[in-house]
Design a protein around this motif. Sequence first.
Motif, PDB file in Angstrom:
ATOM      1  N   ILE A 110       0.840  -1.203   0.000  1.00 56.31           N
ATOM      2  CA  ILE A 110       0.000   0.000   0.000  1.00 56.31           C
ATOM      3  C   ILE A 110       0.870   1.247   0.000  1.00 56.31           C
ATOM      4  CG2 ILE A 110      -1.632   1.359   1.360  1.00 56.31           C
ATOM      5  CD1 ILE A 110      -3.020  -1.146   2.178  1.00 56.31           C
ATOM      6  N   ALA A 111       1.849   1.275   0.932  1.00 59.99           N
ATOM      7  CA  ALA A 111       2.706   2.465   1.034  1.00 59.99           C
ATOM      8  C   ALA A 111       3.425   2.716  -0.282  1.00 59.99           C
ATOM      9  CB  ALA A 111       3.698   2.293   2.177  1.00 59.99           C
ATOM     10  N   ALA A 112       3.959   1.665  -0.879  1.00 58.07           N
ATOM     11  CA  ALA A 112       4.734   1.840  -2.112  1.00 58.07           C
ATOM     12  C   ALA A 112       3.847   2.354  -3.242  1.00 58.07           C
ATOM     13  CB  ALA A 112       5.374   0.507  -2.504  1.00 58.07           C
ATOM     14  N   ARG A 113       2.649   1.777  -3.371  1.00 49.41           N
ATOM     15  CA  ARG A 113       1.799   2.191  -4.490  1.00 49.41           C
ATOM     16  C   ARG A 113       1.206   3.580  -4.290  1.00 49.41           C
ATOM     17  NH1 ARG A 113      -1.540  -3.153  -6.078  1.00 49.41           N
ATOM     18  NH2 ARG A 113      -2.798  -1.677  -7.273  1.00 49.41           N
ATOM     19  N   VAL A 114       0.854   3.904  -3.045  1.00 48.97           N
ATOM     20  CA  VAL A 114       0.333   5.251  -2.792  1.00 48.97           C
ATOM     21  C   VAL A 114       1.415   6.287  -3.069  1.00 48.97           C
ATOM     22  CG1 VAL A 114      -0.535   6.825  -1.026  1.00 48.97           C
ATOM     23  CG2 VAL A 114      -1.405   4.493  -1.138  1.00 48.97           C
ATOM     24  N   GLU A 115       2.638   5.976  -2.655  1.00 54.28           N
ATOM     25  CA  GLU A 115       3.705   6.949  -2.896  1.00 54.28           C
ATOM     26  C   GLU A 115       3.990   7.127  -4.379  1.00 54.28           C
ATOM     27  OE1 GLU A 115       6.855   5.937  -0.151  1.00 54.28           O
ATOM     28  OE2 GLU A 115       5.495   6.542   1.482  1.00 54.28           O
ATOM     29  N   ALA A 116       3.919   6.032  -5.122  1.00 57.75           N
ATOM     30  CA  ALA A 116       4.111   6.147  -6.573  1.00 57.75           C
ATOM     31  C   ALA A 116       3.029   7.058  -7.177  1.00 57.75           C
ATOM     32  CB  ALA A 116       4.068   4.768  -7.220  1.00 57.75           C
ATOM     33  N   MET A 117       1.786   6.905  -6.695  1.00 57.21           N
ATOM     34  CA  MET A 117       0.702   7.761  -7.201  1.00 57.21           C
ATOM     35  C   MET A 117       0.917   9.214  -6.790  1.00 57.21           C
ATOM     36  SD  MET A 117      -1.047   5.902  -9.064  1.00 57.21           S
ATOM     37  CE  MET A 117      -2.080   7.143  -9.738  1.00 57.21           C
ATOM     38  N   LEU A 118       1.354   9.418  -5.541  1.00 56.31           N
ATOM     39  CA  LEU A 118       1.606  10.789  -5.073  1.00 56.31           C
ATOM     40  C   LEU A 118       2.657  11.465  -5.947  1.00 56.31           C
ATOM     41  CD1 LEU A 118       1.546  10.287  -1.205  1.00 56.31           C
ATOM     42  CD2 LEU A 118       0.040  11.787  -2.517  1.00 56.31           C
ATOM     43  N   ASP A 119       3.657  10.684  -6.372  1.00 54.39           N
ATOM     44  CA  ASP A 119       4.667  11.250  -7.269  1.00 54.39           C
ATOM     45  C   ASP A 119       4.058  11.572  -8.621  1.00 54.39           C
ATOM     46  OD1 ASP A 119       6.699  11.224  -5.463  1.00 54.39           O
ATOM     47  OD2 ASP A 119       7.431   9.225  -6.015  1.00 54.39           O
ATOM     48  N   LEU A 120       3.237  10.647  -9.113  1.00 56.80           N
ATOM     49  CA  LEU A 120       2.635  10.838 -10.434  1.00 56.80           C
ATOM     50  C   LEU A 120       1.821  12.139 -10.484  1.00 56.80           C
ATOM     51  CD1 LEU A 120       2.211   9.272 -13.205  1.00 56.80           C
ATOM     52  CD2 LEU A 120      -0.014   8.651 -12.282  1.00 56.80           C
ATOM     53  N   VAL A 121       1.078  12.437  -9.425  1.00 55.07           N
ATOM     54  CA  VAL A 121       0.254  13.651  -9.439  1.00 55.07           C
ATOM     55  C   VAL A 121       0.936  14.801  -8.692  1.00 55.07           C
ATOM     56  CG1 VAL A 121      -1.929  12.423  -9.692  1.00 55.07           C
ATOM     57  CG2 VAL A 121      -1.082  12.943  -7.409  1.00 55.07           C
ATOM     58  N   GLN A 122       2.201  14.613  -8.347  1.00 54.99           N
ATOM     59  CA  GLN A 122       3.024  15.667  -7.724  1.00 54.99           C
ATOM     60  C   GLN A 122       2.415  16.207  -6.441  1.00 54.99           C
ATOM     61  OE1 GLN A 122       3.530  18.392 -10.999  1.00 54.99           O
ATOM     62  NE2 GLN A 122       4.110  16.690 -12.293  1.00 54.99           N
ATOM     63  N   LEU A 123       2.041  15.299  -5.558  1.00 55.51           N
ATOM     64  CA  LEU A 123       1.441  15.739  -4.292  1.00 55.51           C
ATOM     65  C   LEU A 123       2.152  15.133  -3.086  1.00 55.51           C
ATOM     66  CD1 LEU A 123      -2.388  15.647  -5.017  1.00 55.51           C
ATOM     67  CD2 LEU A 123      -1.005  17.656  -4.564  1.00 55.51           C
ATOM     68  N   ARG A 124       3.358  14.629  -3.267  1.00 53.94           N
ATOM     69  CA  ARG A 124       4.028  13.953  -2.166  1.00 53.94           C
ATOM     70  C   ARG A 124       4.112  14.806  -0.887  1.00 53.94           C
ATOM     71  NH1 ARG A 124       7.871   9.752  -0.854  1.00 53.94           N
ATOM     72  NH2 ARG A 124       7.871   8.645  -2.811  1.00 53.94           N
ATOM     73  N   PRO A 125       4.412  16.108  -0.978  1.00 52.63           N
ATOM     74  CA  PRO A 125       4.520  16.888   0.270  1.00 52.63           C
ATOM     75  C   PRO A 125       3.187  17.052   1.005  1.00 52.63           C
ATOM     76  CG  PRO A 125       5.424  18.092  -1.608  1.00 52.63           C
ATOM     77  CD  PRO A 125       4.723  16.918  -2.158  1.00 52.63           C
ATOM     78  N   PHE A 126       2.093  16.693   0.343  1.00 50.58           N
ATOM     79  CA  PHE A 126       0.781  16.956   0.951  1.00 50.58           C
ATOM     80  C   PHE A 126       0.131  15.701   1.536  1.00 50.58           C
ATOM     81  CE2 PHE A 126       1.554  20.032  -2.393  1.00 50.58           C
ATOM     82  CZ  PHE A 126       1.347  21.226  -1.729  1.00 50.58           C
ATOM     83  N   ALA A 127       0.891  14.612   1.612  1.00 54.19           N
ATOM     84  CA  ALA A 127       0.308  13.315   1.979  1.00 54.19           C
ATOM     85  C   ALA A 127      -0.437  13.333   3.306  1.00 54.19           C
ATOM     86  CB  ALA A 127       1.395  12.248   2.016  1.00 54.19           C
ATOM     87  N   ARG A 128       0.045  14.129   4.263  1.00 56.96           N
ATOM     88  CA  ARG A 128      -0.558  14.104   5.607  1.00 56.96           C
ATOM     89  C   ARG A 128      -1.699  15.096   5.759  1.00 56.96           C
ATOM     90  NH1 ARG A 128      -0.526   9.849   7.041  1.00 56.96           N
ATOM     91  NH2 ARG A 128       1.292   8.734   6.314  1.00 56.96           N
ATOM     92  N   ARG A 129      -1.935  15.921   4.759  1.00 55.64           N
ATOM     93  CA  ARG A 129      -2.998  16.927   4.885  1.00 55.64           C
ATOM     94  C   ARG A 129      -4.372  16.301   4.740  1.00 55.64           C
ATOM     95  NH1 ARG A 129      -1.649  22.439   2.354  1.00 55.64           N
ATOM     96  NH2 ARG A 129       0.524  22.711   2.915  1.00 55.64           N
ATOM     97  N   ALA A 143      -8.198  13.038  -6.136  1.00 50.19           N
ATOM     98  CA  ALA A 143      -9.302  12.196  -6.619  1.00 50.19           C
ATOM     99  C   ALA A 143      -8.823  11.318  -7.779  1.00 50.19           C
ATOM    100  CB  ALA A 143     -10.471  13.072  -7.056  1.00 50.19           C
ATOM    101  N   LEU A 144      -7.999  11.893  -8.634  1.00 52.04           N
ATOM    102  CA  LEU A 144      -7.460  11.160  -9.781  1.00 52.04           C
ATOM    103  C   LEU A 144      -6.549  10.022  -9.296  1.00 52.04           C
ATOM    104  CD1 LEU A 144      -7.287  11.195 -12.879  1.00 52.04           C
ATOM    105  CD2 LEU A 144      -5.281  12.665 -12.667  1.00 52.04           C
ATOM    106  N   ALA A 145      -5.668  10.349  -8.334  1.00 49.72           N
ATOM    107  CA  ALA A 145      -4.746   9.335  -7.814  1.00 49.72           C
ATOM    108  C   ALA A 145      -5.518   8.194  -7.158  1.00 49.72           C
ATOM    109  CB  ALA A 145      -3.783   9.968  -6.813  1.00 49.72           C
ATOM    110  N   ARG A 146      -6.571   8.554  -6.401  1.00 50.35           N
ATOM    111  CA  ARG A 146      -7.355   7.547  -5.697  1.00 50.35           C
ATOM    112  C   ARG A 146      -8.075   6.621  -6.693  1.00 50.35           C
ATOM    113  NH1 ARG A 146     -12.360   9.447  -2.016  1.00 50.35           N
ATOM    114  NH2 ARG A 146     -13.207   9.825  -4.100  1.00 50.35           N
ATOM    115  N   ALA A 147      -8.489   7.197  -7.820  1.00 48.90           N
ATOM    116  CA  ALA A 147      -9.234   6.405  -8.803  1.00 48.90           C
ATOM    117  C   ALA A 147      -8.305   5.565  -9.679  1.00 48.90           C
ATOM    118  CB  ALA A 147     -10.079   7.330  -9.679  1.00 48.90           C
ATOM    119  N   LEU A 148      -6.990   5.845  -9.618  1.00 51.72           N
ATOM    120  CA  LEU A 148      -6.062   5.110 -10.488  1.00 51.72           C
ATOM    121  C   LEU A 148      -5.201   4.110  -9.736  1.00 51.72           C
ATOM    122  CD1 LEU A 148      -4.821   7.954 -12.867  1.00 51.72           C
ATOM    123  CD2 LEU A 148      -6.045   5.891 -13.550  1.00 51.72           C
ATOM    124  N   VAL A 149      -5.085   4.264  -8.406  1.00 49.24           N
ATOM    125  CA  VAL A 149      -4.086   3.517  -7.634  1.00 49.24           C
ATOM    126  C   VAL A 149      -4.339   2.013  -7.678  1.00 49.24           C
ATOM    127  CG1 VAL A 149      -5.273   3.652  -5.412  1.00 49.24           C
ATOM    128  CG2 VAL A 149      -2.793   3.544  -5.469  1.00 49.24           C
TER     129      VAL A 149
END
Lengths: 344, 260
Positions: A110-129, A143-149
């Motif tokens: 889960i952690a690995a795939r979520v982080e890959a998605m966060l990178d794809l949509v350029q939101l890594r610094p916002f993960a905890r918000r 929303a896009l990352a959640r629908a693609l992960v």
Amino acid sequence: MAFIDIRTIDKFYGSFQALSEVSLSIPKGAFVTLLGPSGSGKTTLLKILAGFEGVSAGQILLDGRDITALKPEARNFGLVFQGYALFPHMSVFDNIAYPLKVRRKGRGEIAARVEAMLDLVQLRPFARRKPQELSGGQQQRVALARALVFQPDLLLLDEPMSALDKKLRVDLQDQLRDIHQRLGTTFINVTHDQEEAMHMSDRIAVMNLGRIEQYDMAHTLYRRPASRFVADFVGKSNIFAGTVEGGAFATEEFRMALPADGARPGAAELVIRPEDIRLGAAVAGDVVLAGSVAASTYSGDRALYSIALPGGRVMLTYGSARDGALEPGAPVQIAFDARDGILI
Amino acid sequence: MSRAIFWVSTVLALLFLVVPLALVMPLAFNGSSFLTYPMEGFSLKWFEEVFTEGNWVRAFGNSLKVALGTTAVALVIGGLAATGLMLTGRWLQIVLTGLFVSPMIVPSIVIGVAFAYSFGRMGLSGSYAGLVLSHSILAAPLVFLSILTSLRGLDPDLDLAAASLGASRGQRFRHVTLPLAAPGFAAGALFAFTTSFDEVVVALFVASPDSLTLPVALFAGLRDRLQPTLVVVALLLSLISFAFLWLMARLQRLNAPQKP
Ligand SMILES: Nc1ncnc2c1ncn2[C@@H]1O[C@H](COP(=O)(O)OP(=O)(O)O)[C@@H](O)[C@H]1O
Ligand SMILES: [Mg+2]
């Protein structure tokens, strides 16, 4: 064979018919846009694809398998809602992780795939918000990352840009197209914005009053509209109502010989795109009309003119605006080649 | 001018509500054993008596047990009713809502008589279970309404989104609906507790001397012996109610949409 095959779907709400005989076949990996005005049935079709609504008649096949009656949670389709529908009590990370959690994936995966998605949509610094602490564009990317992960077979997007301002919209269109190319997932996007549709899609289905008016590539849609509605809705156009008789098209203003001989005699409409009209100049064989400038919209690189003809009709055309736009009231001559006209 | 009318009427209304209470409360600290002014000295002995006398302590224990039991039962009934209602169509919703809130409309004395009669035949008279059941009928509509309000306020797209992400109906309820409607459940629990804790009429019909609740004991004491202990109990009951009111207000603030 088509990846998604939508076969003659009808949808009734009580006695109101929201969809009539809608058929579409979508190849794997395509980016298809449903384009139409508000109320034309785009969301209804998307809800049927997602499994939130049943059909009154017709079928949906995925890879040849009938999924018409399958529950939404069993379809494995990603969906980006118009209002994003992010879970307000979960962080950005947990929102994106949610589909993996319900699929009982391991923590590490889960952690690995979520982080890959966060990178794809350029939101890594916002993960905890929390979603409320993000801007509209950022929420849309979550929303896009959640629908693609969870690597869905199909991604459905319901007017994902409609709540954003114009500049951001164009940026996100580019990003979306980029993500589509990188992942190769099949996308179905819904919009009422023809520029967005032209910009992003491989193919566009133009919808009106619950029907698909035309399903084609952007270029074909623009150059060869199948109906007056499509000609009017996609791009700017000048439409003349007239009659075809003896190999020629005649209206109040002019009569012109038709290039191809396939035209059936009877009532017809001729579409002339504004960019096919020559302002002030004419080439031999052109239809030439005289009029005067009724209004102009200056946009820096060029000006869009409304030209009033003596009969009262107004024609749209572009003109160079290097030395400023023409004054309203100025007499002008417009000309176009009959072969550029589209007869429908 | 209209401001003046507003303030005068507010103050009058407050006086009307508060003065009787304010007049009675000091008698809890009366030195003598009469419920009359002038007070004869200041004393905490009535408090001591309440805390040491078996009857009052037992009644308080009974009230607490019944109120907690009522909270649990009413939360389950009201919660199921509200959650189920959300899954039905518009017309059925109207009919079912009417049915679920009907105990609020039926006079409690009618409910009391009905329970006294039917519990008598079922052998539940005077039992703890009987009290809890009858109070739950009174409390369930309040729980139902507060949870329903919470659920109606949820964005329906959230449930659809969770479904599209692969969550089953049960997972959606646990992960999305329940956490987001939690303030409604908490408010419902508080309503249920306070409803049961200061309920007299139905308890008068259903309770036995062994399962006497605090309000019923107070009512009985009023006829027996007019003593400052009654005021002490009344004071304690009011304090508990105030505490709950305060909690409820806190919850409502939590429930209000947060500005980002
Ligand atoms: N649940 C419904 N009940 C009745 N009519 C509906 C319902 N959903 C949509 N419609 C009607 O169906 C038509 C198409 O709606 P919709 O698919 O939302 O259009 P679009 O997304 O293209 O704007 C509209 O006229 C709308 O009023
Ligand atoms: Mg829509």
